[in-house]
Design a protein around this motif. Structure first.
Motif, short mmCIF file in Angstrom:
data_model
loop_
_atom_site.label_atom_id
_atom_site.label_comp_id
_atom_site.label_asym_id
_atom_site.label_seq_id
_atom_site.Cartn_x
_atom_site.Cartn_y
_atom_site.Cartn_z
N GLN B 2 40.78 40.58 38.95
CA GLN B 2 39.89 39.43 38.92
C GLN B 2 40.21 38.49 40.08
O GLN B 2 41.38 38.27 40.39
CB GLN B 2 40.06 38.70 37.59
CG GLN B 2 39.81 39.59 36.39
CD GLN B 2 40.37 39.01 35.11
OE1 GLN B 2 41.16 38.08 35.16
NE2 GLN B 2 39.96 39.55 33.99
N VAL B 4 38.61 34.85 42.41
CA VAL B 4 37.63 33.81 42.69
C VAL B 4 37.84 33.37 44.13
O VAL B 4 38.97 33.07 44.52
CB VAL B 4 37.82 32.62 41.73
CG1 VAL B 4 36.88 31.49 42.11
CG2 VAL B 4 37.58 33.06 40.29
N CYS B 23 31.17 29.34 45.69
CA CYS B 23 32.15 30.03 44.85
C CYS B 23 31.63 31.44 44.60
O CYS B 23 30.49 31.61 44.15
CB CYS B 23 32.35 29.30 43.54
SG CYS B 23 33.39 30.19 42.35
N TYR B 25 32.83 35.23 42.72
CA TYR B 25 33.80 35.79 41.80
C TYR B 25 33.71 37.31 41.82
O TYR B 25 32.69 37.90 42.18
CB TYR B 25 33.56 35.27 40.38
CG TYR B 25 32.23 35.70 39.81
CD1 TYR B 25 31.10 34.92 39.97
CD2 TYR B 25 32.11 36.90 39.11
CE1 TYR B 25 29.88 35.31 39.47
CE2 TYR B 25 30.89 37.30 38.61
CZ TYR B 25 29.77 36.50 38.79
OH TYR B 25 28.56 36.91 38.30
N TYR B 27 34.66 40.15 39.02
CA TYR B 27 35.11 40.43 37.67
C TYR B 27 34.45 41.70 37.20
O TYR B 27 33.42 42.11 37.71
CB TYR B 27 34.70 39.28 36.73
CG TYR B 27 35.80 38.29 36.45
CD1 TYR B 27 36.21 37.40 37.44
CD2 TYR B 27 36.44 38.23 35.23
CE1 TYR B 27 37.22 36.49 37.20
CE2 TYR B 27 37.45 37.32 34.98
CZ TYR B 27 37.84 36.46 35.97
OH TYR B 27 38.84 35.57 35.73
N LEU B 33 32.47 30.70 33.76
CA LEU B 33 32.65 30.06 35.06
C LEU B 33 32.75 28.55 34.91
O LEU B 33 32.05 27.96 34.08
CB LEU B 33 31.50 30.42 35.99
CG LEU B 33 31.41 31.91 36.34
CD1 LEU B 33 30.04 32.26 36.89
CD2 LEU B 33 32.50 32.30 37.34
N ALA B 93 37.28 31.10 36.92
CA ALA B 93 36.59 32.10 36.11
C ALA B 93 37.53 32.63 35.05
O ALA B 93 38.75 32.70 35.27
CB ALA B 93 36.08 33.23 36.99
#
Lengths: 114, 112
Positions: B2, B4, B23, B25, B27, B33, B93
């Motif tokens: 994971q 960010v 931003c 992410y 995942y 979030l 996140a």
């Protein structure tokens, strides 16, 4: 503001000495967290607790231990401080630990290890 | 793993101008979030959060964020910045393991 206090707020110590940071909450929240904040790294989770005597490791737990003997207190111990542990340490709490629950942060402790 | 990403380390805007902080992410599934703000010497304060539903989320202090699944983004916006908005902003996140992953932060400077 959530009732979270951290002590001490500032500390200077020498390499090799033990250091304990305290987080105290008045919200009776079940989950408590310790993060460290370093420039260029954001916040990284050290350890967290999901109840009295129940703790687990985060992503940067090496060199740190924690204890939680009461709901309101979560202690972070550096058994033998190193210069790489110079950082700002934040405690956070959340009511249930589910990510729908907001994490509330304390004011932080600045630690300098010489 | 994971992660960010906040691509902008430092942004400077003029007071009254619009603001967008980025931003992204990474995942396995759609995470929860968050955007937090940190004023100098202070802890973090939650601005807003997204779990599901409407992809445009309103927060405190006039901030909003839009979740875009196709771009894996959750950008923070404000139509008119005030000098008091100068701070560091963190995107975070979380998934099913109850742990938050934070971005490295974006420092916002506001010029008068």
């Amino acid at each position: 503001d959530a009732g979270i206090t951290q002590s001490p707020r500032h500390k200077v110590t020498e390499t090799g000495t033990p250091v304990t940071l305290r987080c105290h909450q008045t919200e009776n929240h079940r989950y408590m967290y310790w993060y460290r904040q370093d420039p260029g790294h954001g916040l990284r989770l050290i350890h967290y607790s999901y109840g009295v005597k129940d703790t687990d490791k985060g992503e940067v737990s090496d060199g740190y231990s924690v204890s939680r003997s009461k709901t309101e207190d979560f202690l972070l111990t550096l058994e033998s401080a190193t210069s790489s542990q110079t950082s700002v340490y934040f405690c956070a709490i959340s009511e249930s630990g589910g990510l729908r629950e907001t994490q509330y942060f304390g004011p932080g402790t600045r630690l300098l290890v010489l | 793993a994971q992660s960010v990403t906040q691509p902008d380390i430092h942004i400077t805007v003029s007071e009254g101008a619009s603001l967008e902080l980025r931003c992204n992410y990474s995942y396995g599934a759609t995470p929860y979030l968050f955007w937090y703000v940190q004023s100098p010497g202070q802890g973090l304060q939650l601005l807003l959060k997204y779990f599901s539903g409407d992809t445009l989320v309103q927060g405190i202090k006039g901030f909003e964020a839009e979740f875009k699944r196709s771009q894996s983004s959750f950008n923070l916006r404000k139509p008119s910045v005030h000098w008091s908005d100068a701070a560091e902003y963190f995107c975070a996140a979380g998934g099913s393991n109850y742990k938050l992953t934070f971005g490295k932060g974006t420092l916002l400077t506001v010029n008068p």
